[in-house]
Write a protein that holds these residues in place. Structure first.
Motif, PDB file in Angstrom:
ATOM      1  N   LEU A   1      -9.366  -3.776  -5.838  1.00  0.00           N
ATOM      2  CA  LEU A   1      -8.459  -3.451  -6.920  1.00  0.00           C
ATOM      3  C   LEU A   1      -7.606  -2.254  -6.516  1.00  0.00           C
ATOM      4  O   LEU A   1      -8.118  -1.307  -5.899  1.00  0.00           O
ATOM      5  CB  LEU A   1      -9.229  -3.128  -8.198  1.00  0.00           C
ATOM      6  N   PRO A   2      -6.313  -2.253  -6.843  1.00  0.00           N
ATOM      7  CA  PRO A   2      -5.415  -1.188  -6.375  1.00  0.00           C
ATOM      8  C   PRO A   2      -5.795   0.196  -6.886  1.00  0.00           C
ATOM      9  O   PRO A   2      -6.102   0.378  -8.066  1.00  0.00           O
ATOM     10  CB  PRO A   2      -4.058  -1.614  -6.936  1.00  0.00           C
ATOM     11  N   SER A   3      -5.774   1.169  -5.989  1.00  0.00           N
ATOM     12  CA  SER A   3      -6.031   2.570  -6.322  1.00  0.00           C
ATOM     13  C   SER A   3      -5.455   3.441  -5.221  1.00  0.00           C
ATOM     14  O   SER A   3      -5.523   3.068  -4.038  1.00  0.00           O
ATOM     15  CB  SER A   3      -7.533   2.840  -6.449  1.00  0.00           C
ATOM     16  N   PRO A   4      -4.914   4.602  -5.557  1.00  0.00           N
ATOM     17  CA  PRO A   4      -4.452   5.522  -4.513  1.00  0.00           C
ATOM     18  C   PRO A   4      -5.599   6.150  -3.739  1.00  0.00           C
ATOM     19  O   PRO A   4      -5.380   6.804  -2.715  1.00  0.00           O
ATOM     20  CB  PRO A   4      -3.667   6.583  -5.302  1.00  0.00           C
ATOM     21  N   HIS A   5      -6.817   5.951  -4.210  1.00  0.00           N
ATOM     22  CA  HIS A   5      -7.970   6.608  -3.609  1.00  0.00           C
ATOM     23  C   HIS A   5      -8.691   5.760  -2.569  1.00  0.00           C
ATOM     24  O   HIS A   5      -9.694   6.183  -2.010  1.00  0.00           O
ATOM     25  CB  HIS A   5      -8.942   7.044  -4.701  1.00  0.00           C
ATOM     26  N   HIS A   6      -8.195   4.556  -2.321  1.00  0.00           N
ATOM     27  CA  HIS A   6      -8.744   3.747  -1.227  1.00  0.00           C
ATOM     28  C   HIS A   6      -7.700   2.750  -0.748  1.00  0.00           C
ATOM     29  O   HIS A   6      -6.787   2.381  -1.487  1.00  0.00           O
ATOM     30  CB  HIS A   6     -10.042   3.034  -1.621  1.00  0.00           C
ATOM     31  N   ALA A   7      -7.860   2.329   0.498  1.00  0.00           N
ATOM     32  CA  ALA A   7      -6.978   1.323   1.082  1.00  0.00           C
ATOM     33  C   ALA A   7      -7.404  -0.065   0.608  1.00  0.00           C
ATOM     34  O   ALA A   7      -8.523  -0.255   0.115  1.00  0.00           O
ATOM     35  CB  ALA A   7      -7.038   1.400   2.605  1.00  0.00           C
ATOM     36  N   PRO A   8      -6.532  -1.068   0.742  1.00  0.00           N
ATOM     37  CA  PRO A   8      -6.906  -2.438   0.371  1.00  0.00           C
ATOM     38  C   PRO A   8      -8.001  -2.979   1.294  1.00  0.00           C
ATOM     39  O   PRO A   8      -8.288  -2.405   2.355  1.00  0.00           O
ATOM     40  CB  PRO A   8      -5.597  -3.216   0.562  1.00  0.00           C
ATOM     41  N   PRO A   9      -8.603  -4.109   0.916  1.00  0.00           N
ATOM     42  CA  PRO A   9      -9.602  -4.735   1.784  1.00  0.00           C
ATOM     43  C   PRO A   9      -8.951  -5.344   3.018  1.00  0.00           C
ATOM     44  O   PRO A   9      -7.738  -5.525   3.083  1.00  0.00           O
ATOM     45  CB  PRO A   9     -10.212  -5.818   0.889  1.00  0.00           C
ATOM     46  N   ALA A  10      -9.775  -5.666   3.999  1.00  0.00           N
ATOM     47  CA  ALA A  10      -9.290  -6.302   5.224  1.00  0.00           C
ATOM     48  C   ALA A  10      -8.788  -7.706   4.903  1.00  0.00           C
ATOM     49  O   ALA A  10      -9.436  -8.451   4.170  1.00  0.00           O
ATOM     50  CB  ALA A  10     -10.407  -6.374   6.261  1.00  0.00           C
ATOM     51  N   MET A  11      -7.626  -8.051   5.446  1.00  0.00           N
ATOM     52  CA  MET A  11      -7.030  -9.368   5.224  1.00  0.00           C
ATOM     53  C   MET A  11      -6.491  -9.909   6.536  1.00  0.00           C
ATOM     54  O   MET A  11      -5.767  -9.197   7.260  1.00  0.00           O
ATOM     55  CB  MET A  11      -5.892  -9.284   4.203  1.00  0.00           C
ATOM     56  N   LEU A  12      -6.845 -11.148   6.863  1.00  0.00           N
ATOM     57  CA  LEU A  12      -6.338 -11.835   8.052  1.00  0.00           C
ATOM     58  C   LEU A  12      -6.508 -10.987   9.316  1.00  0.00           C
ATOM     59  O   LEU A  12      -5.612 -10.915  10.159  1.00  0.00           O
ATOM     60  CB  LEU A  12      -4.859 -12.195   7.850  1.00  0.00           C
ATOM     61  N   GLY A  13      -7.645 -10.351   9.444  1.00  0.00           N
ATOM     62  CA  GLY A  13      -7.953  -9.585  10.648  1.00  0.00           C
ATOM     63  C   GLY A  13      -7.439  -8.168  10.650  1.00  0.00           C
ATOM     64  O   GLY A  13      -7.757  -7.391  11.555  1.00  0.00           O
ATOM     65  N   ARG A  14      -6.646  -7.779   9.648  1.00  0.00           N
ATOM     66  CA  ARG A  14      -6.138  -6.408   9.567  1.00  0.00           C
ATOM     67  C   ARG A  14      -7.082  -5.582   8.709  1.00  0.00           C
ATOM     68  O   ARG A  14      -7.368  -5.948   7.567  1.00  0.00           O
ATOM     69  CB  ARG A  14      -4.726  -6.391   8.982  1.00  0.00           C
ATOM     70  N   VAL A  15      -7.526  -4.446   9.239  1.00  0.00           N
ATOM     71  CA  VAL A  15      -8.470  -3.581   8.535  1.00  0.00           C
ATOM     72  C   VAL A  15      -7.762  -2.275   8.194  1.00  0.00           C
ATOM     73  O   VAL A  15      -7.665  -1.375   9.027  1.00  0.00           O
ATOM     74  CB  VAL A  15      -9.727  -3.304   9.378  1.00  0.00           C
ATOM     75  N   PRO A  16      -7.216  -2.129   6.983  1.00  0.00           N
ATOM     76  CA  PRO A  16      -6.511  -0.902   6.625  1.00  0.00           C
ATOM     77  C   PRO A  16      -7.444   0.303   6.609  1.00  0.00           C
ATOM     78  O   PRO A  16      -8.614   0.198   6.212  1.00  0.00           O
ATOM     79  CB  PRO A  16      -5.978  -1.198   5.212  1.00  0.00           C
ATOM     80  N   ALA A  17      -6.923   1.431   7.042  1.00  0.00           N
ATOM     81  CA  ALA A  17      -7.700   2.671   7.041  1.00  0.00           C
ATOM     82  C   ALA A  17      -7.319   3.513   5.839  1.00  0.00           C
ATOM     83  O   ALA A  17      -6.146   3.571   5.451  1.00  0.00           O
ATOM     84  CB  ALA A  17      -7.446   3.447   8.328  1.00  0.00           C
ATOM     85  N   ASN A  18      -8.304   4.165   5.221  1.00  0.00           N
ATOM     86  CA  ASN A  18      -8.009   5.062   4.109  1.00  0.00           C
ATOM     87  C   ASN A  18      -7.114   6.199   4.580  1.00  0.00           C
ATOM     88  O   ASN A  18      -7.305   6.755   5.663  1.00  0.00           O
ATOM     89  CB  ASN A  18      -9.299   5.642   3.534  1.00  0.00           C
ATOM     90  N   GLY A  19      -6.134   6.531   3.741  1.00  0.00           N
ATOM     91  CA  GLY A  19      -5.230   7.627   4.063  1.00  0.00           C
ATOM     92  C   GLY A  19      -5.037   8.523   2.854  1.00  0.00           C
ATOM     93  O   GLY A  19      -5.899   8.603   1.970  1.00  0.00           O
ATOM     94  N   THR A  20      -3.907   9.181   2.783  1.00  0.00           N
ATOM     95  CA  THR A  20      -3.576   9.981   1.617  1.00  0.00           C
ATOM     96  C   THR A  20      -3.288   9.041   0.452  1.00  0.00           C
ATOM     97  O   THR A  20      -3.070   7.837   0.645  1.00  0.00           O
ATOM     98  CB  THR A  20      -2.332  10.837   1.890  1.00  0.00           C
ATOM     99  N   PRO A  21      -3.255   9.568  -0.782  1.00  0.00           N
ATOM    100  CA  PRO A  21      -2.920   8.698  -1.919  1.00  0.00           C
ATOM    101  C   PRO A  21      -1.599   7.968  -1.748  1.00  0.00           C
ATOM    102  O   PRO A  21      -1.504   6.771  -2.060  1.00  0.00           O
ATOM    103  CB  PRO A  21      -2.886   9.675  -3.097  1.00  0.00           C
TER     104      PRO A  21
END
Length: 385
Positions: free
Chosen positions: A126-146
């Motif tokens: 679920l969208p939030s500035p406090h975490h990155a989205p889930p991994a999709m199609l092999g891409r694993v987003p890393a948590n960053g700033t809000p």
């Protein structure tokens, strides 16, 4: 009341949807579950009505696909969901969509004047500035700033664009107006979070309904072979990847690592059909099992990081090693590390297994805080409508 619960996901989504259905039926409601055909026995075995949707997931081959192929698959899935849901909904009072990519449920609810709930099984879906989205199609987003996280969530919308035209064509058949933002349409105005508040708290902004994880009360006995193996020595290390298509090399690595530190292994074959490297007596291969009963009798649990498995392992008070493959599994690996009840890794080694075993005390402390009544809480909340 009449409830229609739907999911198109793997067991990690079908299991909690079934758990909620059981609780709703126990409260005297008429409950129908729509899920992939793989889970007919899971649903009907609990005395629930079942309608299949989509292909048999276990037989679906995971291959690299082109953007055109992904678009075609998305269109087929949307049409199939509308076909099944419009046929099954009848005069339901409430429709509950469990997990991602539930394109038809809200529209069908709208067409018959029913209430709609979207339930996520993991906060970072679920969208939030406090975490990155889930991994999709092999891409694993890393948590960053809000700001960085919100930018990643904006890009996350692209995964839903390919289904918009088909979704709107199906809505038109129901006499409904078109929608522009598919993702936010699916999530609805007030999504629920069916995850344990200790393991996976909602970070904000604002508050949402967090019921706790939807767990079944599994009372199936363990097989005679498994009971004999457990009773024949020290608690083993459990290894299983659920519905993931794990490589056989991973199973061999796990057995080798456990043997190096003097531990036995229970290997669940799962959808990958994992096999033991030999027929030595220090390992046992099993099929479908009551994880709630088994996990309490292990030394540690090595798994793929699905929401249900992570929660069941935490409730059992056993340390875990998470081997994430996709989607929310990277999040659960991070949460296990945050609570210091396990580790996340790309591989199984003797060193990391030994480190995980040292966390047994902390895992035991956290287990006392894990809720097991989430499905009951959700059912009672739905009934309050």
């Amino acid at each position: 009341m009449r409830f229609l619960l739907s999911t198109i996901g793997s067991r990690g989504e079908a299991q909690p949807v079934t758990a909620l259905a059981v609780q709703l039926q126990a409260l005297g409601n008429d409950v129908h579950v729509v899920a992939p055909p793989d889970f007919e026995q899971l649903v009907t075995g609990n005395g629930l009505k079942f309608t299949p949707v989509g292909p048999v997931l276990r037989d679906t081959k995971i291959v690299k696909t082109t953007p055109d192929e992904l678009r075609r698959l998305a269109e087929e899935s949307v049409r199939e969901q509308f076909r099944v849901m419009t046929k099954t909904a009848g005069d339901a009072d409430v429709l509950v969509a469990g997990g991602a990519l539930q394109h038809a449920t809200r529209s069908v609810a709208e067409s018959i004047g029913a209430r709609y709930v979207y339930a996520s099984f993991c906060a970072n879906t679920l969208p939030s500035p406090h975490h990155a989205p889930p991994a999709m199609l092999g891409r694993v987003p890393a948590n960053g700033t809000p700001d960085e996280n919100l930018a990643q969530w904006e890009r996350h919308r692209q995964y839903f664009v390919s289904s918009r035209d088909t979704l709107n064509a199906e809505r038109a058949k129901l006499g409904l107006a078109p929608i522009d933002d598919v993702r936010d349409h699916i999530f609805g105005d007030d999504p629920w979070l069916a995850a344990d508040p200790v393991l996976g708290p909602w970070p904000g902004p604002g508050e949402l309904i967090q019921t706790g994880a939807w767990l079944t009360d599994d009372r199936r006995p363990l097989s005679a072979d498994l009971e004999a193996f457990l009773n024949a020595g020290e608690p083993p290390i459990y290894f299983g990847l659920g519905s993931m298509r794990g490589a056989q090399d991973t199973a061999r690595e796990a057995v080798d690592a456990a043997r190096k530190i003097g531990k036995r292994v229970v290997l669940q074959r799962g959808w990958a059909g994992l096999e033991l490297p030999d027929d030595a007596g220090d390992c046992l291969s099993i099929g479908e099992v009551n994880q709630q009963a088994l996990f309490r009798r292990t030394a540690a649990i090595v798994h793929h990081g699905g929401a249900g498995t992570t929660t069941t392992a935490a409730a059992a008070g056993r340390p875990q090693l998470v081997l994430p493959h996709m989607y929310d599994q990277y999040y659960w690996g991070a949460q296990v590390e945050r609570l210091d009840i396990g580790r996340a890794s790309a591989a199984v080694t003797a060193e990391i297994l030994a480190e995980v075993l040292e966390l047994a005390g902390q895992a035991g402390k956290v287990s006392a805080q894990v809720r097991t009544d989430g499905a009951k809480v959700a059912a009672e909340r739905l009934m309050s409508w």
